[in-house]
Design an enzyme around this catalytic site. Structure first.
Site, short mmCIF file in Angstrom:
data_model
loop_
_atom_site.label_atom_id
_atom_site.label_comp_id
_atom_site.label_asym_id
_atom_site.label_seq_id
_atom_site.Cartn_x
_atom_site.Cartn_y
_atom_site.Cartn_z
N GLN A 81 0.85 -1.20 0.00
CA GLN A 81 0.00 0.00 0.00
C GLN A 81 0.89 1.25 0.00
OE1 GLN A 81 -3.61 -0.31 0.47
NE2 GLN A 81 -3.59 1.82 -0.17
N PHE A 82 1.36 1.67 -1.19
CA PHE A 82 2.24 2.83 -1.25
C PHE A 82 1.54 4.12 -0.83
CE2 PHE A 82 0.21 3.45 -5.31
CZ PHE A 82 0.27 4.82 -5.53
N THR A 83 0.20 4.13 -0.88
CA THR A 83 -0.52 5.35 -0.51
C THR A 83 -0.41 5.68 0.97
OG1 THR A 83 -2.61 4.15 -0.26
CG2 THR A 83 -2.16 5.14 -2.42
#
Length: 155
Positions: A81-83
């Site tokens: 989950q890069f966000t």
């Protein structure tokens, strides 16, 4: 490295891969959204895995949060989950400049999942970089944010 931990009674992740539907699921345990940032290392991933596996966030027979993921024999579902590194301070569009580049971030997230597994936690993962659908049955609800951004020496 940043993590969102959700205590779950069940969780699953699905995605398309080469025209085929893929799905991974767990029963009781933790759904973990995992993001790697610039400068994160596999040592950070291993240290966080040890912390997550031993966090006392599951209920004992008297209803108190005294048991760890290892104590209850729970599983982990790790989804990249890069966000989690989205900066929302300016404007209306998030900046992801602090997120690790995919080539550097993927091995860190993989190292985290591998470290959990090596500690004895049955671990499933999503597919790094894929558009995924996540199903979570949150237990409690209980949700925690954990980060290696500023390590506390008491870890």
């Amino acid at each position: 490295m940043r993590l969102i931990l959700q205590r779950v009674t069940s969780a699953a992740v699905s995605w398309e891969s080469e025209g085929r539907a893929e799905r991974r699921a767990i029963a009781q345990g933790l759904a973990i959204l995992a993001g790697a940032g610039e400068g994160d290392t596999t040592a950070d991933a291993q240290r966080l895995a040890d912390k997550v596996a031993k966090l006392r966030i599951f209920r004992d027979e008297s209803g108190r949060s005294n048991l760890s993921l290892l104590d209850v024999g729970g599983s982990a579902l790790v989804v990249s989950q890069f966000t989690l590194y989205g900066d929302l301070k300016g404007g209306r569009r998030p900046s992801f400049i602090a997120a690790g580049e995919p080539g550097a971030a993927e091995p860190i997230v993989d190292a985290f999942a591998a470290a959990l597994s090596a500690l004895g936690v049955p671990t499933e993962t999503g597919r790094f970089g894929a558009h995924m659908t996540l199903e979570i049955v949150n237990d409690g609800p209980v949700t925690f944010a954990v980060s290696s951004d500023s390590w506390d020496t008491r870890v």
